[in-house]
Enzyme design. Sequence first.
Site, PDB file in Angstrom:
ATOM      1  N   LYS A  22       0.837  -1.212   0.000  1.00  0.00           N
ATOM      2  CA  LYS A  22       0.000   0.000   0.000  1.00  0.00           C
ATOM      3  C   LYS A  22       0.864   1.251   0.000  1.00  0.00           C
ATOM      4  O   LYS A  22       0.652   2.164  -0.802  1.00  0.00           O
ATOM      5  CB  LYS A  22      -0.897  -0.004   1.254  1.00  0.00           C
ATOM      6  CG  LYS A  22      -1.539   1.335   1.555  1.00  0.00           C
ATOM      7  CD  LYS A  22      -2.413   1.285   2.785  1.00  0.00           C
ATOM      8  CE  LYS A  22      -1.713   1.489   4.103  1.00  0.00           C
ATOM      9  NZ  LYS A  22      -1.336   2.878   4.417  1.00  0.00           N
ATOM     10  N   ASN A  23       1.840   1.284   0.906  1.00  0.00           N
ATOM     11  CA  ASN A  23       2.610   2.525   1.061  1.00  0.00           C
ATOM     12  C   ASN A  23       3.630   2.739  -0.059  1.00  0.00           C
ATOM     13  O   ASN A  23       4.176   3.831  -0.192  1.00  0.00           O
ATOM     14  CB  ASN A  23       3.283   2.572   2.432  1.00  0.00           C
ATOM     15  CG  ASN A  23       2.258   2.798   3.536  1.00  0.00           C
ATOM     16  OD1 ASN A  23       1.106   3.131   3.250  1.00  0.00           O
ATOM     17  ND2 ASN A  23       2.658   2.613   4.779  1.00  0.00           N
ATOM     18  N   CYS A 124      -4.358  13.469  13.660  1.00  0.00           N
ATOM     19  CA  CYS A 124      -4.731  12.122  13.235  1.00  0.00           C
ATOM     20  C   CYS A 124      -4.722  11.234  14.464  1.00  0.00           C
ATOM     21  O   CYS A 124      -4.155  11.600  15.499  1.00  0.00           O
ATOM     22  CB  CYS A 124      -3.740  11.712  12.165  1.00  0.00           C
ATOM     23  SG  CYS A 124      -3.198  10.042  12.111  1.00  0.00           S
ATOM     24  N   ARG A 129       1.379  14.636  13.327  1.00  0.00           N
ATOM     25  CA  ARG A 129       1.786  14.403  11.941  1.00  0.00           C
ATOM     26  C   ARG A 129       1.776  15.658  11.067  1.00  0.00           C
ATOM     27  O   ARG A 129       1.032  15.756  10.094  1.00  0.00           O
ATOM     28  CB  ARG A 129       0.917  13.306  11.313  1.00  0.00           C
ATOM     29  CG  ARG A 129       1.017  11.997  12.055  1.00  0.00           C
ATOM     30  CD  ARG A 129       0.218  10.904  11.423  1.00  0.00           C
ATOM     31  NE  ARG A 129       0.867  10.325  10.257  1.00  0.00           N
ATOM     32  CZ  ARG A 129       0.318   9.366   9.519  1.00  0.00           C
ATOM     33  NH1 ARG A 129      -0.877   8.910   9.816  1.00  0.00           N
ATOM     34  NH2 ARG A 129       0.966   8.871   8.485  1.00  0.00           N
ATOM     35  N   ASP A 312       4.851   0.563  12.201  1.00  0.00           N
ATOM     36  CA  ASP A 312       3.647  -0.104  11.673  1.00  0.00           C
ATOM     37  C   ASP A 312       3.530  -1.563  12.125  1.00  0.00           C
ATOM     38  O   ASP A 312       2.527  -2.220  11.832  1.00  0.00           O
ATOM     39  CB  ASP A 312       3.638  -0.043  10.136  1.00  0.00           C
ATOM     40  CG  ASP A 312       3.376   1.366   9.621  1.00  0.00           C
ATOM     41  OD1 ASP A 312       2.909   2.209  10.404  1.00  0.00           O
ATOM     42  OD2 ASP A 312       3.650   1.622   8.429  1.00  0.00           O
ATOM     43  N   ARG A 404      -8.618  -0.350   4.924  1.00  0.00           N
ATOM     44  CA  ARG A 404      -7.753   0.624   4.258  1.00  0.00           C
ATOM     45  C   ARG A 404      -6.406   0.006   3.928  1.00  0.00           C
ATOM     46  O   ARG A 404      -5.735   0.442   2.995  1.00  0.00           O
ATOM     47  CB  ARG A 404      -7.518   1.836   5.165  1.00  0.00           C
ATOM     48  CG  ARG A 404      -8.730   2.688   5.354  1.00  0.00           C
ATOM     49  CD  ARG A 404      -8.385   3.891   6.172  1.00  0.00           C
ATOM     50  NE  ARG A 404      -7.163   4.500   5.659  1.00  0.00           N
ATOM     51  CZ  ARG A 404      -6.403   5.353   6.318  1.00  0.00           C
ATOM     52  NH1 ARG A 404      -6.734   5.707   7.541  1.00  0.00           N
ATOM     53  NH2 ARG A 404      -5.326   5.862   5.779  1.00  0.00           N
TER      54      ARG A 404
HETATM   55  N1  EPU Z   1       6.936  14.545  10.726  1.00  0.00           N
HETATM   56  C1  EPU Z   1       7.117  15.896  10.993  1.00  0.00           C
HETATM   57  N2  EPU Z   1       7.095  16.785   9.961  1.00  0.00           N
HETATM   58  C2  EPU Z   1       6.891  16.392   8.680  1.00  0.00           C
HETATM   59  C3  EPU Z   1       6.711  15.027   8.405  1.00  0.00           C
HETATM   60  C4  EPU Z   1       6.753  14.126   9.455  1.00  0.00           C
HETATM   61  O1  EPU Z   1       7.301  16.295  12.140  1.00  0.00           O
HETATM   62  O2  EPU Z   1       6.868  17.256   7.782  1.00  0.00           O
HETATM   63  C5  EPU Z   1       7.010  13.570  11.826  1.00  0.00           C
HETATM   64  C6  EPU Z   1       5.722  12.786  12.028  1.00  0.00           C
HETATM   65  O3  EPU Z   1       4.801  13.484  12.817  1.00  0.00           O
HETATM   66  C7  EPU Z   1       6.238  11.516  12.676  1.00  0.00           C
HETATM   67  C8  EPU Z   1       7.606  11.312  12.009  1.00  0.00           C
HETATM   68  O4  EPU Z   1       7.952  12.580  11.467  1.00  0.00           O
HETATM   69  O5  EPU Z   1       6.432  11.732  14.036  1.00  0.00           O
HETATM   70  C9  EPU Z   1       7.652  10.293  10.893  1.00  0.00           C
HETATM   71  O6  EPU Z   1       6.546  10.480  10.029  1.00  0.00           O
HETATM   72  P1  EPU Z   1       6.586  10.194   8.477  1.00  0.00           P
HETATM   73  O7  EPU Z   1       6.448  11.480   7.751  1.00  0.00           O
HETATM   74  O8  EPU Z   1       7.765   9.340   8.132  1.00  0.00           O
HETATM   75  O9  EPU Z   1       5.245   9.372   8.287  1.00  0.00           O
HETATM   76  P2  EPU Z   1       4.313   9.439   7.025  1.00  0.00           P
HETATM   77  O10 EPU Z   1       5.155   9.638   5.816  1.00  0.00           O
HETATM   78  O11 EPU Z   1       3.192  10.364   7.283  1.00  0.00           O
HETATM   79  C10 EPU Z   1       4.469   6.890   6.456  1.00  0.00           C
HETATM   80  C11 EPU Z   1       3.488   5.764   6.289  1.00  0.00           C
HETATM   81  C12 EPU Z   1       2.920   5.380   7.660  1.00  0.00           C
HETATM   82  C13 EPU Z   1       4.080   4.967   8.561  1.00  0.00           C
HETATM   83  C14 EPU Z   1       5.104   6.100   8.644  1.00  0.00           C
HETATM   84  C15 EPU Z   1       6.339   5.758   9.437  1.00  0.00           C
HETATM   85  C16 EPU Z   1       2.627   6.132   4.054  1.00  0.00           C
HETATM   86  C17 EPU Z   1       1.492   6.510   3.181  1.00  0.00           C
HETATM   87  N3  EPU Z   1       2.423   6.176   5.380  1.00  0.00           N
HETATM   88  O12 EPU Z   1       3.724   7.974   7.009  1.00  0.00           O
HETATM   89  O13 EPU Z   1       2.062   4.270   7.452  1.00  0.00           O
HETATM   90  O14 EPU Z   1       3.610   4.662   9.840  1.00  0.00           O
HETATM   91  O15 EPU Z   1       5.530   6.490   7.314  1.00  0.00           O
HETATM   92  O16 EPU Z   1       6.988   4.673   8.880  1.00  0.00           O
HETATM   93  O17 EPU Z   1       3.692   5.779   3.572  1.00  0.00           O
HETATM   94  C18 EPU Z   1       0.239   2.828   7.901  1.00  0.00           C
HETATM   95  O18 EPU Z   1       0.433   2.279   6.809  1.00  0.00           O
HETATM   96  O19 EPU Z   1      -0.548   2.341   8.764  1.00  0.00           O
HETATM   97  C19 EPU Z   1       0.925   4.082   8.215  1.00  0.00           C
HETATM   98  C20 EPU Z   1       0.502   4.913   9.168  1.00  0.00           C
END
Ligand code: EPU
Length: 427
Positions: A22-23, A124, A129, A312, A404
């Site tokens: 998915k991701n 969220c 996030r 995850d 999802r």
């Molecule tokens: N963060 C910030 N600022 C940003 C971006 C992120 O502070 O601009 C923080 C977040 O709040 C968090 C950390 O950085 O504390 C890491 O977040 P990240 O941005 O890596 O997460 P994401 O890209 O929003 C993806 C996956 C998530 C998975 C996380 C961590 C996708 C679509 N989603 O989310 O997947 O948990 O990386 O590996 O790729 C799931 O599939 O259930 C899921 C939540």
Amino acid sequence: MDAIQIEGGARLEGDIRVSGSKNAALPILASSLLTAGSSTFHNVPALNDIRTMCRLLELLGASAEFPIKKGKTADRHVVRLTTKAIKDTTAPYELVKTMRASVLVLGPLVARHGQARVSLPGGCAIGARPIDQHLKGLEAMGAKIQLEHGYVVARAKRLRGARLVCDIPTVTGTENLMMAATLARGHSTIENAAREPEVEELARVLNKMGARVRGAGTPVIDVDGVDELHPIEHAIIPDRIEAGTFMVAAALTRGNVLVRDCLPEHLDAVIAKLRSAGATVTAESGGVRVRGPATIQPVDITTQPFPGFPTDMQAQFMVLATRARGQSVITETIFENRYMHVQELARMGADIMIDGRLAVIRGVPRLTGAPVMATDLRASASLILAGLVADGRTEVLRVYHLDRGYERIEKKLRPLGARIKRVKGRM
Ligand code: EPU
């Protein structure tokens, strides 16, 4: 809304196939906005999040075929996206609030269409996030960013290559910036980049489209901007989190399961912890076999960006820890509020104490079935796992979250001997 009903106690045995990731699929579908023409993606999981992304791309002007019709039947795992003309550059609140990954259209839209208007995702269930790192990077590439009525508006005639230093490694942030940099003028470097396999997979896709990306999978990614990208055909990598979830199911039920079509190199940290818990994990042709131990050993886990232990998989391992002989400690370092499953597991008899980001789990001899529900995807998966080993019946409500991210989980687990079914119309 549907619920999943489980009669616990069955030992899982047999083969189970992992779906596409998915991701990995979500940013790859968004990357089609960087091209003009038709791209075809195979091994796409048939999930609600994928449908949401297709709907968003359609709003922007793409045409999305999913599933692809082949005579009277349909291939559920093929998506064809045609992105000839973009008629809108807005990702509306209604879609972003149901799926945060909608933010992945931001980079491609600014890069190729000079503008993007994307609703801010807001808080969220698992944490605040923010997307500040995505915005900081685009700004460094010359985009003008404004916040208007809950929307981020980013504009740039043409982005220019830049040195982008992320404060923290962010998965979708790295993906957005990498996509944006492919069409920028000149060279970009993304430092402190996320190293997740999904980032590497996106780079593979972008390079197939004609981009010049190097270093994905390491903390420094170099991108030489090009003038245009072309559509492609590509098969998506397997879902390492779905694979990991099935591996825990095997270990937990003292089962013997061959998890097919997964890539063990994406699961090193998960496999290491399964082995510490006493499971036997062996690579076989076609997959990874997991045999559950007679006695589960406690495991201490700290979630980390890849190649560390994935956040995850935290909820699923917590269920394993509830059945261990002894005490396990889990530290969640990625998301500040990712213990939504704890209260529900406690209702099933688990002994878990939370202190901030720390969870202390004392193994108990038995869990008991109960009606439970969760407010995020991986928490829902953990409740299914708990149901598999609980005495009696567990009903996991609000399976919207589960759907999802897991493709027909009940249909996949049933042939292994799980007594699990979907029931319609529960709360
Ligand atoms: N963060 C910030 N600022 C940003 C971006 C992120 O502070 O601009 C923080 C977040 O709040 C968090 C950390 O950085 O504390 C890491 O977040 P990240 O941005 O890596 O997460 P994401 O890209 O929003 C993806 C996956 C998530 C998975 C996380 C961590 C996708 C679509 N989603 O989310 O997947 O948990 O990386 O590996 O790729 C799931 O599939 O259930 C899921 C939540």
